[in-house]
Design an enzyme around this catalytic site. Sequence first.
Site, mmCIF file in Angstrom:
data_model
loop_
_atom_site.group_PDB
_atom_site.id
_atom_site.type_symbol
_atom_site.label_atom_id
_atom_site.label_comp_id
_atom_site.label_asym_id
_atom_site.label_seq_id
_atom_site.Cartn_x
_atom_site.Cartn_y
_atom_site.Cartn_z
ATOM 1 N N LYS A 90 38.795 51.876 35.409
ATOM 2 C CA LYS A 90 38.317 50.810 36.295
ATOM 3 C C LYS A 90 37.025 50.169 35.780
ATOM 4 O O LYS A 90 36.829 48.960 35.869
ATOM 5 C CB LYS A 90 38.094 51.403 37.687
ATOM 6 C CG LYS A 90 37.782 50.368 38.709
ATOM 7 C CD LYS A 90 37.897 50.913 40.108
ATOM 8 C CE LYS A 90 37.698 49.779 41.079
ATOM 9 N NZ LYS A 90 38.136 50.069 42.415
ATOM 10 N N HIS A 129 37.613 39.434 56.188
ATOM 11 C CA HIS A 129 38.505 40.498 56.656
ATOM 12 C C HIS A 129 39.102 40.096 58.000
ATOM 13 O O HIS A 129 38.386 39.599 58.879
ATOM 14 C CB HIS A 129 37.705 41.803 56.793
ATOM 15 C CG HIS A 129 38.559 42.955 57.218
ATOM 16 N ND1 HIS A 129 39.360 43.639 56.339
ATOM 17 C CD2 HIS A 129 38.753 43.521 58.439
ATOM 18 C CE1 HIS A 129 40.020 44.579 56.992
ATOM 19 N NE2 HIS A 129 39.663 44.536 58.260
ATOM 20 N N ASN A 171 33.002 38.942 51.401
ATOM 21 C CA ASN A 171 34.396 39.273 51.672
ATOM 22 C C ASN A 171 34.777 38.721 53.042
ATOM 23 O O ASN A 171 33.926 38.577 53.919
ATOM 24 C CB ASN A 171 34.614 40.790 51.661
ATOM 25 C CG ASN A 171 36.086 41.167 51.823
ATOM 26 O OD1 ASN A 171 36.969 40.510 51.261
ATOM 27 N ND2 ASN A 171 36.368 42.190 52.600
ATOM 28 N N GLY A 206 46.627 33.549 48.385
ATOM 29 C CA GLY A 206 45.554 32.644 47.972
ATOM 30 C C GLY A 206 45.322 31.476 48.901
ATOM 31 O O GLY A 206 44.824 30.433 48.484
ATOM 32 N N ASN A 248 43.118 31.403 51.326
ATOM 33 C CA ASN A 248 41.660 31.225 51.452
ATOM 34 C C ASN A 248 41.094 30.568 50.193
ATOM 35 O O ASN A 248 40.212 29.711 50.276
ATOM 36 C CB ASN A 248 40.976 32.561 51.727
ATOM 37 C CG ASN A 248 41.104 32.965 53.179
ATOM 38 O OD1 ASN A 248 40.395 32.459 54.041
ATOM 39 N ND2 ASN A 248 42.029 33.867 53.464
ATOM 40 N N MET A 257 42.647 42.856 46.572
ATOM 41 C CA MET A 257 43.068 44.134 47.144
ATOM 42 C C MET A 257 42.548 45.340 46.361
ATOM 43 O O MET A 257 43.256 46.336 46.224
ATOM 44 C CB MET A 257 44.589 44.174 47.254
ATOM 45 C CG MET A 257 45.166 43.046 48.100
ATOM 46 S SD MET A 257 44.416 42.907 49.732
ATOM 47 C CE MET A 257 45.301 44.214 50.563
ATOM 48 N N ARG A 258 41.340 45.246 45.828
ATOM 49 C CA ARG A 258 40.749 46.392 45.122
ATOM 50 C C ARG A 258 39.343 46.644 45.627
ATOM 51 O O ARG A 258 38.663 45.696 46.027
ATOM 52 C CB ARG A 258 40.618 46.087 43.620
ATOM 53 C CG ARG A 258 41.895 46.142 42.977
ATOM 54 C CD ARG A 258 41.930 45.943 41.515
ATOM 55 N NE ARG A 258 43.311 46.113 41.193
ATOM 56 C CZ ARG A 258 43.876 47.260 40.867
ATOM 57 N NH1 ARG A 258 43.138 48.339 40.706
ATOM 58 N NH2 ARG A 258 45.163 47.357 40.670
HETATM 59 C C1 GRF Z 1 43.169 37.387 54.428
HETATM 60 O O1 GRF Z 1 43.711 37.643 55.686
HETATM 61 C C2 GRF Z 1 41.834 38.058 54.276
HETATM 62 O O2 GRF Z 1 41.161 38.222 55.470
HETATM 63 C C3 GRF Z 1 42.198 39.415 53.703
HETATM 64 O O3 GRF Z 1 43.282 39.159 52.858
HETATM 65 C C4 GRF Z 1 43.993 38.011 53.320
HETATM 66 C C5 GRF Z 1 44.141 37.089 52.157
HETATM 67 O O4 GRF Z 1 44.986 36.014 52.424
HETATM 68 N N1 GRF Z 1 41.064 40.012 53.037
HETATM 69 P P1 GRF Z 1 45.132 34.851 51.371
HETATM 70 O O5 GRF Z 1 45.579 35.480 50.043
HETATM 71 O O6 GRF Z 1 43.827 34.153 51.240
HETATM 72 O O7 GRF Z 1 46.201 33.958 51.919
#
Ligand code: GRF
Length: 216
Positions: A78, A122, A120, A24, A26, A103-104
């Site tokens: 789902k 990435h 999103n 978390g 981000n 992660m889904r």
């Molecule tokens: C990040 O690297 C993002 O790009 C990817 O998952 C990671 C999440 O990191 N989708 P965090 O949980 O925000 O630390």
Amino acid sequence: MPHEQTGSVRPARTPIAVFASGAGTNLQSILDIEQQDPAWPALTALVVSDKPQCEAVRRAKSAHVSVFARDPKDYADKSAYERAVLAELQKRDVEWIVLAGYMRIVSPVLLNAYRGRILNIHPSLLPKFPGRHAVRDALQAGAVQTGVTVHLVDEGVDTGPILAQRAVAVQPGITEEALLERLHEVEHELYPKVIREVLISGSPHSETIVRSGKHE
Ligand code: GRF
């Protein structure tokens, strides 16, 4: 919540939901800017997680943000899980979904309700290295450059329209942890920037789209 300011009224913030499954960091960068910047255009109305025990949930709770954290296995399928999520989003008039390490794969229940309004982030220069192991894959491929991409979400895995990218050089011999850390620093700057511009102007500013480095 609109705040009274001298001589002006700050426009209402757009309710967003941040989805996260892990550390978390981000999410934290979004919550921090929301607290610190009076001009920030979003309000995190809900944090959604499929991992009730994850660090992202702890961060949301400590910021006093509403949380919907349920194990999808507790639902019939789902669609049933996503319908429950959707009801929570609608209850709070959420306008945008921000995936931050969720992660889904998002299924049509949410995609159809929020088409074109799901972001999103990435850790690669998409379309290179999609999927769960983008950083490891870039190292294994011997890439001299990787980076970060913010994109709109569609049915595919990391395939939606790209909104912004930042290139990051891969130093020879760098470990996966160190590269991930560098990519995270870039993410924490880029994601709030793109969210701000998308919410205010409908798309990122041209200089935000690609700022450094040529893509391989
Ligand atoms: C990040 O690297 C993002 O790009 C990817 O998952 C990671 C999440 O990191 N989708 P965090 O949980 O925000 O630390």
